[in-house]
Design a protein around this motif. Structure first.
Motif, PDB file in Angstrom:
ATOM      1  N   GLN A  23     -11.686   8.120  10.926  1.00  0.00           N
ATOM      2  CA  GLN A  23     -11.862   7.539   9.719  1.00  0.00           C
ATOM      3  C   GLN A  23     -12.697   8.423   8.822  1.00  0.00           C
ATOM      4  O   GLN A  23     -12.978   8.242   7.568  1.00  0.00           O
ATOM      5  CB  GLN A  23     -12.386   6.294   9.830  1.00  0.00           C
ATOM      6  CG  GLN A  23     -11.498   5.167  10.066  1.00  0.00           C
ATOM      7  CD  GLN A  23     -12.103   4.060  11.130  1.00  0.00           C
ATOM      8  OE1 GLN A  23     -13.305   3.974  11.240  1.00  0.00           O
ATOM      9  NE2 GLN A  23     -11.259   3.320  11.266  1.00  0.00           N
TER      10      GLN A  23
ATOM     11  N   ARG B  23      -6.075   2.561   2.579  1.00  0.00           N
ATOM     12  CA  ARG B  23      -5.299   1.845   3.460  1.00  0.00           C
ATOM     13  C   ARG B  23      -4.004   2.723   3.971  1.00  0.00           C
ATOM     14  O   ARG B  23      -3.854   2.795   5.117  1.00  0.00           O
ATOM     15  CB  ARG B  23      -4.813   0.509   3.511  1.00  0.00           C
ATOM     16  CG  ARG B  23      -5.933  -0.487   3.767  1.00  0.00           C
ATOM     17  CD  ARG B  23      -5.467  -1.998   3.678  1.00  0.00           C
ATOM     18  NE  ARG B  23      -4.467  -1.959   4.603  1.00  0.00           N
ATOM     19  CZ  ARG B  23      -3.465  -3.157   4.437  1.00  0.00           C
ATOM     20  NH1 ARG B  23      -3.519  -3.923   3.656  1.00  0.00           N
ATOM     21  NH2 ARG B  23      -2.460  -3.201   5.294  1.00  0.00           N
TER      22      ARG B  23
ATOM     23  N   ASP C  64       0.685  -1.184   0.005  1.00  0.00           N
ATOM     24  CA  ASP C  64       0.040   0.002  -0.056  1.00  0.00           C
ATOM     25  C   ASP C  64       0.946   1.337   0.132  1.00  0.00           C
ATOM     26  O   ASP C  64       0.439   2.368  -0.508  1.00  0.00           O
ATOM     27  CB  ASP C  64      -0.845  -0.061   1.387  1.00  0.00           C
ATOM     28  CG  ASP C  64      -1.771  -1.192   1.332  1.00  0.00           C
ATOM     29  OD1 ASP C  64      -2.087  -1.761   0.137  1.00  0.00           O
ATOM     30  OD2 ASP C  64      -2.020  -1.713   2.395  1.00  0.00           O
TER      31      ASP C  64
ATOM     32  N   GLU D  84      -5.181   5.619   5.899  1.00  0.00           N
ATOM     33  CA  GLU D  84      -5.350   5.190   7.516  1.00  0.00           C
ATOM     34  C   GLU D  84      -4.107   4.887   8.127  1.00  0.00           C
ATOM     35  O   GLU D  84      -4.091   5.278   9.339  1.00  0.00           O
ATOM     36  CB  GLU D  84      -6.303   3.961   7.272  1.00  0.00           C
ATOM     37  CG  GLU D  84      -7.629   4.188   7.112  1.00  0.00           C
ATOM     38  CD  GLU D  84      -8.720   2.756   6.602  1.00  0.00           C
ATOM     39  OE1 GLU D  84      -8.156   1.883   7.028  1.00  0.00           O
ATOM     40  OE2 GLU D  84      -9.411   3.311   5.943  1.00  0.00           O
ATOM     41  N   LYS D  85      -3.123   4.227   7.437  1.00  0.00           N
ATOM     42  CA  LYS D  85      -2.187   3.973   8.487  1.00  0.00           C
ATOM     43  C   LYS D  85      -1.399   5.098   8.657  1.00  0.00           C
ATOM     44  O   LYS D  85      -0.852   5.228   9.881  1.00  0.00           O
ATOM     45  CB  LYS D  85      -1.085   2.971   7.499  1.00  0.00           C
ATOM     46  CG  LYS D  85      -1.461   1.608   7.788  1.00  0.00           C
ATOM     47  CD  LYS D  85      -0.555   0.660   7.175  1.00  0.00           C
ATOM     48  CE  LYS D  85      -0.967  -0.854   7.064  1.00  0.00           C
ATOM     49  NZ  LYS D  85      -0.426  -1.804   6.198  1.00  0.00           N
TER      50      LYS D  85
END
Lengths: 317, 175, 404
Positions: free
Chosen positions: C322, C246, C90, C249-250
């Motif tokens: 989120q 992702r 990712d 998000e990370k």
């Protein structure tokens, strides 16, 4: 709508915005090359061409500490000649080396200082400090009796002195034997001479001011603008590492009047003090006054906890 | 760095010496207190004092003189010590012979003010002889020639006055 | 060689090609750079007296931004490590962007140092070989080496990857992974060395603290990835480069943890400086509460802390983090908060009060703002060019087809 912008972005079009940047870069380079241009310009006067040539050589000269004897002599003569070409007057720039078995030290008698500021005034004149910005190496702090807190002391008093209920204490460069300012200089433009004087090579200093941040005593001064000393007030007896004229953008500081002290004389502040509060001498000579003070008076130094080992002591009668 | 450390230790030795050495250690063969400076030379003044030849008026003992000229010493005000402690004759010989005298009556020259003043000001005398009081007339490297007491102090009014400083310090930061 | 020449020709072509929006953007940046250049010429002509700096506060806006940007540059490593070492797919796309940010940030940091020195013409004195660098004594000498080394690494690794891909080959892990490891170590030490530059000065008690290094890292690992999130979202919106959710998000998780650590450190600092305040706390008192009636920095630092705590709080709740708008707002807040804290809140109070206790306040002048603006424009310019050239190669849209 999704992709108005993407469409616009991907539309090919040949235009070089960078051209403006290139233009600016050329302008900058032109400024830098001005002195070279002048040096080879057949229409410039011979004096201004010589001055440009000397400035060019000066720009590429080595760090003073690493110069050979010939290079040092050349650098000194160059400064004298440059001054003559630019201002007409004559100066003498010495490169006097440290005297063997001499380590300079200084003592300040807190009981005697009365805040007359004769030392500050003499220092400015002796060391050709910038008159326009009011630069001074020495600060005299007026403390209220019963307090010893520098943040509450004033160093800009202009009332008759000594003021009732106050005492006076001067600070300047303490010529630390373990100087933090020397450690941090990225280009070795400042160092401690064998006779203990911390000096700056004004032609090597890049003006990063890291030394000013590292000094716990506010001893260093920066030339925020081109320093100005009227030709008539200029002290022509100069030393390369001392009171020669500095240029814009370099750091300077007290040198224990290296142009005087290496000549066997006392610094200007010591000579000017009307109350005898300032004592200067050779720490390696057991017969010197400074040694007598250290041996017979209760002395103290400022911010000793920082491990700087200043060669500047305070004492009281 | 080695160099700086070596230097640092040199200075520390002086500091230790100044504190009289650390306790618990045997005394040094020569303590710092034994270092006596060479007795200083003194800047001459007597030779320049010809403008006031005392003997022109003072030909007889003071008691025998009529107080007709109280204004003769108008420029001199005794602001040195209370009158009960000091009068003119404390230092000036009587009958006046153009010289000074010690408290015990022995004559003392105008260039030896440190002996005369030192009778009361013993600490200042010691500091002066050592180099902690007064000023030297020469640079640090030459043989020591000190300025005598009266080179800086007016003996009749020895304190320093209150006056404006030699210059005004501009506020820092160009204010 | 032909491949290299072709790659360079492609790069120059790609950088100078684009739609009106692209040209408008670049023209705007160029204009700002010219404004900065003009202000810098004024400064060169009249000396640093045209800035707000004086003997008491001898570093200001320039060095503050230098410290901030070194942090941004160091934070690029946050993307590099998982992508190359842990083979986290990712991150792989994002990493190029991270490295472009690093290159731009290092260039800006160097520029801020260059405009700060009084004798830029004598800067050759720091060059190894030509000049006399005070290595290893001076932390500034270290910093010069580390910054330039980091620049080379961050130009070299992406160049190798892109160039290999441009030629249609697969990059050889044995060739670049050792350098990736090196650059990770380098990034951490880059920012530590910059912190040591200040922490190594007992003359300035406010900086002379073991917390300064870790604090620099924590703020860098907050502001850096926060800025990268903002950039990635912008890139996803405006270019064809896909950026996986992702990845965002990370990164958001990293920002959250780092921001929490920052808050702990701020609290720790405020407590130590205020509970039993000594002379050494004067700078902190000046910063947080004002000293002797001087309180220019007080509103700034409290705004910064408020933003920091609020953003850390919001990000700590999974559901809020989120949501993209919330995330973007929090990231913007953190970047602003840390720019304020590292600039005005860390560098300037180190000089106030000066060593003998006198308070002289500092405020940047228009010259400093204009020069700073020019440098930021230069950074944006560099980043735009790098990203514009890299993205099509990364996406496989451009391939070298000529002779090897």
């Amino acid at each position: 709508m999704k992709n108005g912008l993407v469409q616009i972005l991907s539309q090919p079009m040949d235009r070089r915005t960078a051209i403006t940047v290139a233009g600016c870069a050329v302008a900058g380079a032109a400024t830098a090359a001005a002195s070279v241009a002048n040096a080879i310009n057949p229409f410039a006067s011979p004096e201004s061409r010589e001055a440009s040539r000397l400035e060019w050589q000066r720009y590429f000269q080595e760090n003073y500490r690493l110069m050979s004897e010939e290079e040092k002599t050349e650098a000194l003569l160059r400064l004298e000649r440059l001054h003559q070409l630019k201002h007409g007057g004559r100066i003498s720039v010495s490169g006097a080396e440290p005297i063997e078995k001499v380590l300079f030290g200084y003592a300040f008698n807190v009981s005697k200082c009365r805040g007359y500021l004769e030392c500050v005034s003499a220092c400015i004149r002796e060391n050709n400090q910038d008159r326009a910005s009011g630069m001074a190496y020495i600060r005299i702090h007026e403390h209220r009796n019963g307090e010893f807190d520098f943040s509450k002391a004033s160093d800009t008093f202009d009332h008759p002195v000594p003021a009732e209920g106050h005492f006076y204490l001067g600070t300047q460069c303490f010529h630390c034997q373990n100087p933090p300012c020397v450690d941090v200089c990225p280009v070795k433009a400042t160092w401690m001479e064998p006779d203990g004087i911390v000096v700056v090579d004004y032609d090597w200093c890049i003006g990063c001011r890291y030394c000013m941040a590292a000094c716990p005593y506010d001893a260093r001064r920066f030339n925020w603008q081109a320093p100005e000393v009227p030709e008539a007030d200029l002290n022509p007896n100069q030393h390369y590492l001392g009171n020669r004229m500095r240029q814009k953008g370099v750091v300077e500081k007290c040198t224990f009047c290296i142009q005087r002290s290496r000549d066997g004389r006392n610094p200007a502040c010591v000579e000017a003090c009307p109350t005898g509060a300032r004592i200067f001498g050779n720490l390696l000579d057991p017969q010197s006054e400074i040694r007598w003070v250290l041996a017979n008076k209760k002395v103290f130094r400022l911010k000793e906890d920082l491990g700087t080992d200043p060669k500047f002591w305070y004492f009281m009668d | 760095m080695r160099f700086a450390l070596a230097g640092a230790s040199v200075v520390s030795i002086f500091v230790l010496a100044a504190c009289g050495g650390s306790p618990g250690r045997p005394p040094r063969p020569m303590s710092a207190l034994d270092i006596v400076p060479a007795p200083p030379g003194v800047v001459e003044r007597a030779a320049f004092m010809e403008k006031a030849p005392c003997t022109r008026c003072h030909t007889v003992p003071l008691a025998a003189m009529s107080p007709v000229h109280p204004a003769a010493h108008w420029g001199v005000a005794q602001r040195h010590a209370p009158n009960e402690t000091m009068q003119c004759q404390t230092c000036h010989a009587d009958p006046v012979r153009g010289e000074l005298r010690m408290l015990g009556g022995a004559p003392v020259g105008f260039d030896e003010s440190h002996r005369l003043c030192g009778q009361c000001h013993a600490r200042q005398q010691k500091d002066w002889a050592g180099g902690a009081h007064g000023k030297r007339a020469t640079g640090w490297a030459s043989a020591r020639v000190a300025i005598g007491c009266t080179g800086c102090h007016n003996p009749h009014s020895p304190g320093f006055g209150r006056r404006l400083p030699a210059m005004t310090r501009k506020e820092a930061a160009g204010e | 060689m032909t491949a290299l020449r072709s790659f360079l020709r492609y790069g120059i072509g790609e950088a100078t090609r684009g739609g009106p929006a692209y040209h408008l953007w670049m023209a705007l940046l160029t204009l700002l750079m010219c404004v900065g250049l003009f202000a810098y010429c004024v400064q060169l002509d009249q000396g640093l007296a045209v800035t707000g700096m004086r003997d008491q506060v001898s570093w200001g806006f320039y060095i503050s931004n230098f410290a901030f940007l070194v942090g941004i540059a160091a934070a690029a490593v946050i993307l590099v490590m998982p992508a190359y070492v842990l083979e986290e797919m990712d991150f792989k796309r994002a990493v190029l962007i991270g490295e472009a940010v690093a290159v731009a940030a290092v260039l800006m940091a160097i520029a801020f140092v260059v405009v700060d020195v009084g004798g830029p013409a004598r800067l050759w004195h720091v060059l190894p070989g030509l000049g006399r660098m005070n290595f290893p004594r001076s932390m500034l000498a270290w910093d010069i080496l580390v910054l330039n080394g980091y620049l080379v690494l961050n130009l070299g690794i992406p160049f190798y990857l892109l160039f290999t891909r441009f030629r249609g080959h697969t990059p050889d892990r044995r060739r670049y992974v050792p350098f990736v490891f090196l650059s990770i170590l380098w990034a951490v030490s880059l920012h530590l060395v910059t912190a040591f530059l200040f922490a190594g000065l007992p003359a300035r008690p406010y900086w002379h603290s073991a917390l300064l290094g870790p604090r620099f890292l924590a703020t860098a690992f907050t502001a850096g990835p926060a800025l990268i999130i903002l950039i990635l979202v912008a890139i996803r919106r405006h270019t064809e480069m896909p950026v996986a959710d992702r990845t965002i998000e990370k990164l958001a998780m990293i920002v959250t943890v780092a921001a929490q650590v920052c808050c702990v450190m701020s609290i720790s600092e405020i407590f130590t400086e205020t509970y039993r305040s000594t002379h050494h706390s004067h700078s902190a008192r000046y910063l947080f509460f004002g000293l002797d009636g001087h309180n220019r920095l007080v509103p700034w630092i409290w705004s910064s802390l408020a933003l920091q705590f609020a953003a850390a709080g919001v990000l700590s709740v999974h559901r809020w983090r989120q949501r993209l708008p919330v995330l973007l707002a929090a990231c913007s807040a953190l970047v602003v908060a840390i720019e304020i804290e590292k600039g005005m809140g860390t560098i300037i109070p180190g000089f106030v009060p000066e060593p003998w206790g006198k308070v002289v306040e500092y405020a940047p002048t228009w010259v400093e703002f204009a020069v700073g603006l020019g440098i930021f424009a230069m950074g944006a310019f560099v980043f735009t060019v790098l990203a514009k050239v890299a993205i099509p190669v990364e996406l496989g849209k451009v391939r070298y087809t000529g002779p090897v």
